[in-house]
Design a protein around this motif. Structure first.
Motif, PDB file in Angstrom:
ATOM      1  N   TRP A   1      54.978  41.594  51.344  1.00 27.10           N
ATOM      2  CA  TRP A   1      54.244  40.485  50.745  1.00 27.10           C
ATOM      3  C   TRP A   1      52.788  40.479  51.233  1.00 27.10           C
ATOM      4  CZ3 TRP A   1      54.205  37.562  46.741  1.00 27.10           C
ATOM      5  CH2 TRP A   1      53.415  36.432  46.705  1.00 27.10           C
ATOM      6  N   ILE A   2      52.587  40.735  52.518  1.00 32.08           N
ATOM      7  CA  ILE A   2      51.230  40.805  53.073  1.00 32.08           C
ATOM      8  C   ILE A   2      50.448  41.923  52.395  1.00 32.08           C
ATOM      9  CG2 ILE A   2      49.903  41.364  55.154  1.00 32.08           C
ATOM     10  CD1 ILE A   2      52.135  39.840  56.722  1.00 32.08           C
ATOM     11  N   ASN A   3      51.070  43.079  52.214  1.00 34.02           N
ATOM     12  CA  ASN A   3      50.404  44.187  51.529  1.00 34.02           C
ATOM     13  C   ASN A   3      50.068  43.833  50.087  1.00 34.02           C
ATOM     14  OD1 ASN A   3      50.350  45.924  53.716  1.00 34.02           O
ATOM     15  ND2 ASN A   3      52.311  46.861  53.198  1.00 34.02           N
ATOM     16  N   TYR A   4      50.966  43.138  49.422  1.00 42.11           N
ATOM     17  CA  TYR A   4      50.721  42.696  48.045  1.00 42.11           C
ATOM     18  C   TYR A   4      49.501  41.792  47.989  1.00 42.11           C
ATOM     19  CZ  TYR A   4      51.267  39.969  43.764  1.00 42.11           C
ATOM     20  OH  TYR A   4      51.036  39.338  42.577  1.00 42.11           O
ATOM     21  N   ARG A   5      49.463  40.769  48.846  1.00 42.20           N
ATOM     22  CA  ARG A   5      48.353  39.818  48.866  1.00 42.20           C
ATOM     23  C   ARG A   5      47.038  40.503  49.230  1.00 42.20           C
ATOM     24  NH1 ARG A   5      48.082  36.582  45.753  1.00 42.20           N
ATOM     25  NH2 ARG A   5      46.479  35.551  46.951  1.00 42.20           N
ATOM     26  N   ARG A   6      47.092  41.449  50.172  1.00 50.00           N
ATOM     27  CA  ARG A   6      45.882  42.173  50.572  1.00 50.00           C
ATOM     28  C   ARG A   6      45.348  43.001  49.403  1.00 50.00           C
ATOM     29  NH1 ARG A   6      47.516  45.363  55.013  1.00 50.00           N
ATOM     30  NH2 ARG A   6      47.262  43.486  56.265  1.00 50.00           N
TER      31      ARG A   6
ATOM     32  N   VAL B   1      45.831  42.468  46.157  1.00 50.00           N
ATOM     33  CA  VAL B   1      45.289  41.558  45.153  1.00 50.00           C
ATOM     34  C   VAL B   1      43.909  41.067  45.585  1.00 50.00           C
ATOM     35  CG1 VAL B   1      45.562  39.281  44.081  1.00 50.00           C
ATOM     36  CG2 VAL B   1      47.516  40.818  44.222  1.00 50.00           C
ATOM     37  N   ALA B   2      43.759  40.714  46.854  1.00 46.18           N
ATOM     38  CA  ALA B   2      42.479  40.202  47.349  1.00 46.18           C
ATOM     39  C   ALA B   2      41.393  41.272  47.300  1.00 46.18           C
ATOM     40  CB  ALA B   2      42.640  39.678  48.770  1.00 46.18           C
ATOM     41  N   GLU B   3      41.726  42.478  47.732  1.00 44.45           N
ATOM     42  CA  GLU B   3      40.722  43.543  47.762  1.00 44.45           C
ATOM     43  C   GLU B   3      40.290  43.950  46.357  1.00 44.45           C
ATOM     44  OE1 GLU B   3      42.125  46.744  50.205  1.00 44.45           O
ATOM     45  OE2 GLU B   3      42.077  45.512  52.015  1.00 44.45           O
TER      46      GLU B   3
ATOM     47  N   ILE C   1      40.618  50.424  35.940  1.00 50.13           N
ATOM     48  CA  ILE C   1      41.527  49.287  35.802  1.00 50.13           C
ATOM     49  C   ILE C   1      40.756  48.059  35.350  1.00 50.13           C
ATOM     50  CG2 ILE C   1      43.150  50.158  37.527  1.00 50.13           C
ATOM     51  CD1 ILE C   1      42.096  48.111  39.471  1.00 50.13           C
ATOM     52  N   THR C   2      41.506  47.049  34.892  1.00 48.54           N
ATOM     53  CA  THR C   2      40.919  45.778  34.493  1.00 48.54           C
ATOM     54  C   THR C   2      41.483  44.693  35.397  1.00 48.54           C
ATOM     55  OG1 THR C   2      42.682  45.253  32.937  1.00 48.54           O
ATOM     56  CG2 THR C   2      40.820  46.530  32.079  1.00 48.54           C
ATOM     57  N   ARG C   3      40.927  43.503  35.317  1.00 44.51           N
ATOM     58  CA  ARG C   3      41.444  42.383  36.114  1.00 44.51           C
ATOM     59  C   ARG C   3      42.911  42.107  35.757  1.00 44.51           C
ATOM     60  NH1 ARG C   3      38.239  40.800  39.724  1.00 44.51           N
ATOM     61  NH2 ARG C   3      36.031  41.096  39.367  1.00 44.51           N
ATOM     62  N   TYR C   4      43.262  42.333  34.516  1.00 48.88           N
ATOM     63  CA  TYR C   4      44.641  42.131  34.070  1.00 48.88           C
ATOM     64  C   TYR C   4      45.611  43.058  34.810  1.00 48.88           C
ATOM     65  CZ  TYR C   4      48.677  41.968  30.953  1.00 48.88           C
ATOM     66  OH  TYR C   4      49.947  41.840  30.449  1.00 48.88           O
TER      67      TYR C   4
ATOM     68  N   ASN D   1      49.799  43.909  38.532  1.00 48.09           N
ATOM     69  CA  ASN D   1      50.781  44.969  38.305  1.00 48.09           C
ATOM     70  C   ASN D   1      50.624  46.087  39.328  1.00 48.09           C
ATOM     71  OD1 ASN D   1      51.927  43.722  36.060  1.00 48.09           O
ATOM     72  ND2 ASN D   1      50.456  44.640  34.668  1.00 48.09           N
ATOM     73  N   ILE D   2      49.398  46.440  39.627  1.00 46.15           N
ATOM     74  CA  ILE D   2      49.153  47.472  40.634  1.00 46.15           C
ATOM     75  C   ILE D   2      49.610  46.999  42.003  1.00 46.15           C
ATOM     76  CG2 ILE D   2      47.320  48.710  41.854  1.00 46.15           C
ATOM     77  CD1 ILE D   2      45.855  48.782  39.092  1.00 46.15           C
ATOM     78  N   ALA D   3      49.290  45.765  42.348  1.00 52.05           N
ATOM     79  CA  ALA D   3      49.687  45.218  43.641  1.00 52.05           C
ATOM     80  C   ALA D   3      51.206  45.100  43.748  1.00 52.05           C
ATOM     81  CB  ALA D   3      49.037  43.867  43.867  1.00 52.05           C
ATOM     82  N   ALA D   4      51.874  44.810  42.645  1.00 52.00           N
ATOM     83  CA  ALA D   4      53.332  44.664  42.672  1.00 52.00           C
ATOM     84  C   ALA D   4      54.020  45.967  43.064  1.00 52.00           C
ATOM     85  CB  ALA D   4      53.843  44.199  41.318  1.00 52.00           C
ATOM     86  N   ARG D   5      53.378  47.093  42.782  1.00 52.25           N
ATOM     87  CA  ARG D   5      53.959  48.374  43.187  1.00 52.25           C
ATOM     88  C   ARG D   5      54.086  48.477  44.694  1.00 52.25           C
ATOM     89  NH1 ARG D   5      49.983  51.886  39.472  1.00 52.25           N
ATOM     90  NH2 ARG D   5      50.570  50.959  37.492  1.00 52.25           N
TER      91      ARG D   5
END
Length: 47
Positions: A10-15, A17-19, A33-36, A40-44
């Motif tokens: 979860w921490i990696n996901y949030r990081r 998304v933030a970056e 990539i786009t903001r959209y 999806n990329i972070a979910a990986r």
């Protein structure tokens, strides 16, 4: 999955998304990539 691994994922996901979210639209476009796509990329990394 154990709770520690879930928390680290979860921490990696949030990081991620933030970056990616801190980049300009032009910088995101440069890397293809786009903001959209950000969530999806972070979910990986959350899997």
């Amino acid at each position: 999955m154990n709770p520690i691994r879930i928390a680290k994922s979860w921490i990696n996901y949030r990081r991620t998304v933030a970056e990616l979210g801190s980049l300009s639209n032009h910088a995101l476009s440069d890397i293809g990539i786009t903001r959209y796509d950000i969530r999806n990329i972070a979910a990986r990394s959350f899997r």
